[in-house]
Design an enzyme around this catalytic site. Structure first.
Site, PDB file in Angstrom:
ATOM      1  CB  SER A   8       7.039 -52.378  22.522  1.00 16.45           C
ATOM      2  OG  SER A   8       7.106 -53.462  21.612  1.00 16.45           O
ATOM      3  CG  HIS A  33       9.128 -49.160  20.510  1.00 13.27           C
ATOM      4  ND1 HIS A  33      10.254 -48.401  20.279  1.00 13.27           N
ATOM      5  CD2 HIS A  33       9.542 -50.463  20.465  1.00 13.27           C
ATOM      6  CE1 HIS A  33      11.300 -49.195  20.110  1.00 13.27           C
ATOM      7  NE2 HIS A  33      10.891 -50.454  20.217  1.00 13.27           N
ATOM      8  CG  ASP A  35       9.805 -53.694  18.831  1.00 12.84           C
ATOM      9  OD1 ASP A  35      10.855 -53.035  18.858  1.00 12.84           O
ATOM     10  OD2 ASP A  35       9.046 -53.808  19.812  1.00 12.84           O
ATOM     11  CG  MET A  37      11.767 -58.077  15.183  1.00 10.67           C
ATOM     12  SD  MET A  37      11.438 -59.324  16.434  1.00 10.67           S
ATOM     13  CE  MET A  37      11.159 -58.284  17.865  1.00 10.67           C
ATOM     14  CG  HIS A  66      13.722 -51.066  17.672  1.00  9.03           C
ATOM     15  ND1 HIS A  66      13.683 -51.829  18.831  1.00  9.03           N
ATOM     16  CD2 HIS A  66      15.002 -51.141  17.216  1.00  9.03           C
ATOM     17  CE1 HIS A  66      14.891 -52.328  19.055  1.00  9.03           C
ATOM     18  NE2 HIS A  66      15.695 -51.931  18.091  1.00  9.03           N
ATOM     19  CG  MET A  68      15.419 -54.973  16.292  1.00 12.99           C
ATOM     20  SD  MET A  68      14.395 -55.695  17.571  1.00 12.99           S
ATOM     21  CE  MET A  68      12.864 -54.851  17.233  1.00 12.99           C
ATOM     22  CG  MET A 137      18.778 -52.775  21.861  1.00  9.19           C
ATOM     23  SD  MET A 137      16.989 -52.539  21.796  1.00  9.19           S
ATOM     24  CE  MET A 137      16.371 -54.090  22.467  1.00  9.19           C
ATOM     25  CG  ASP A 175      13.209 -51.716  23.216  1.00  8.83           C
ATOM     26  OD1 ASP A 175      12.407 -52.373  23.898  1.00  8.83           O
ATOM     27  OD2 ASP A 175      13.240 -51.754  21.963  1.00  8.83           O
TER      28      ASP A 175
HETATM   29  C1  DX5 Z   1      12.820 -56.423  21.784  1.00 12.16           C
HETATM   30  C2  DX5 Z   1      12.015 -55.261  21.286  1.00 12.16           C
HETATM   31  C3  DX5 Z   1      11.281 -54.595  22.371  1.00 12.16           C
HETATM   32  C4  DX5 Z   1      10.256 -55.436  23.089  1.00 12.16           C
HETATM   33  C5  DX5 Z   1      10.187 -54.959  24.505  1.00 12.16           C
HETATM   34  O1  DX5 Z   1      13.653 -56.878  20.827  1.00 12.16           O
HETATM   35  O2  DX5 Z   1      12.866 -54.301  20.687  1.00 12.16           O
HETATM   36  O3  DX5 Z   1      10.738 -53.345  21.958  1.00 12.16           O
HETATM   37  O4  DX5 Z   1       8.981 -55.368  22.500  1.00 12.16           O
HETATM   38  O5  DX5 Z   1       9.373 -55.798  25.224  1.00 12.16           O
HETATM   39  P1  DX5 Z   1       9.459 -55.934  26.818  1.00 12.16           P
HETATM   40  O6  DX5 Z   1       9.146 -54.569  27.394  1.00 12.16           O
HETATM   41  O7  DX5 Z   1       8.401 -56.936  27.110  1.00 12.16           O
HETATM   42  O8  DX5 Z   1      10.838 -56.386  27.175  1.00 12.16           O
HETATM   43 ZN    ZN Z   2      12.040 -52.247  20.345  1.00 16.42          ZN
END
Ligand code: DX5
Ligand code: ZN
Length: 221
Positions: A8, A33, A35, A37, A66, A68, A137, A175
């Site tokens: 990620s 990956h 993320d 948000m 991903h 969010m 998750m 994740d």
């Molecule tokens: C959290 C994200 C993850 C995050 C994981 O909301 O979806 O992908 O980057 O990070 P670690 O591996 O540090 O928990």
């Molecule tokens: Zn993620």
């Protein structure tokens, strides 16, 4: 089942993002990956299409995005155009999940559906045959560097048992809080796509990527 590492980039050094992506890709990560948000579905804001577009030329590995984001279908076209290969949306964020999945697939991307820790796996029963991946998750989404919530592993076991009983060869991604120390446990529960942020980018990303891949090989033996 094929095991895939998905570093990620949320935990990467954004000042050298392209280089970080090249390093993990070169070290054997199959997915990148990403993320996204929106500050609504989760409290944080991260980045969006322009950043994805700018790192797209760095690798031809799978861009696993991903979302969010509330009603992520609003961005499906733009994500495809930016370079997403796999678009993963939250069940909790889609009022019309079936339609959103069709939209993603209609654009030629793979479709994933994610569920938060407190969402039971049963909510996915109707769409299991349509999706390419389910993301369970292991932490509440929104931030990197959190600790895995133990009860979420039981959901992974439950879903793997269920897909096996249906004869479905479904990718189960996990994740949040995945480290070299708990990777065995997570694989044993039935996950085959592992997202890792801080455990990869918290140190030498190439070395850590290789260490995870070695773990996968040892586990499969
Ligand atoms: C959290 C994200 C993850 C995050 C994981 O909301 O979806 O992908 O980057 O990070 P670690 O591996 O540090 O928990
Ligand atoms: Zn993620």
């Amino acid at each position: 089942m094929r095991k895939i590492l998905a570093p990620s980039i949320l935990a990467a050094d954004f000042a050298h993002l392209g280089e970080e992506v090249r390093r993990v890709a070169g070290a054997g990560a199959e997915y990148i990956h990403i993320d996204v948000m929106d500050g609504m579905f989760v409290p944080s804001l991260s980045f969006g299409m322009p950043v994805i577009k700018s790192i797209r030329p760095c690798t031809d590995k799978v861009f696993d995005v991903h979302m969010m984001v509330e009603e992520p279908g609003r961005y499906a076209d733009a994500m495809k155009e930016a370079g997403a290969d796999l678009l993963c949306v939250h069940q909790e964020a889609c009022r019309h999940l079936d339609r959103t999945i069709s939209q993603i697939k209609g654009l030629g991307m793979k479709a994933g559906v994610a569920i938060n820790p407190a969402t039971p796996v049963g909510v996915l029963d109707c769409v299991l045959e349509q999706v390419d991946m389910v993301l369970i998750m292991l932490v509440n989404p929104g931030f990197g560097g959190q600790k895995l919530i133990p009860y979420t592993l039981e959901k992974v076991r439950q879903l793997r048992r269920h897909t096996d009983s249906l004869g479905l060869d479904l990718d189960i991604q996990v994740d949040g809080g995945v480290t070299l120390n708990n990777a065995d446990q997570v694989l044993a529960a039935g996950a085959n796509v592992l997202v890792t942020g801080s455990a990869v980018f918290g140190g030498d990303a190439a070395v850590n990527t290789q260490a995870f891949i070695k773990k996968f090989e040892e586990f499969s033996r």
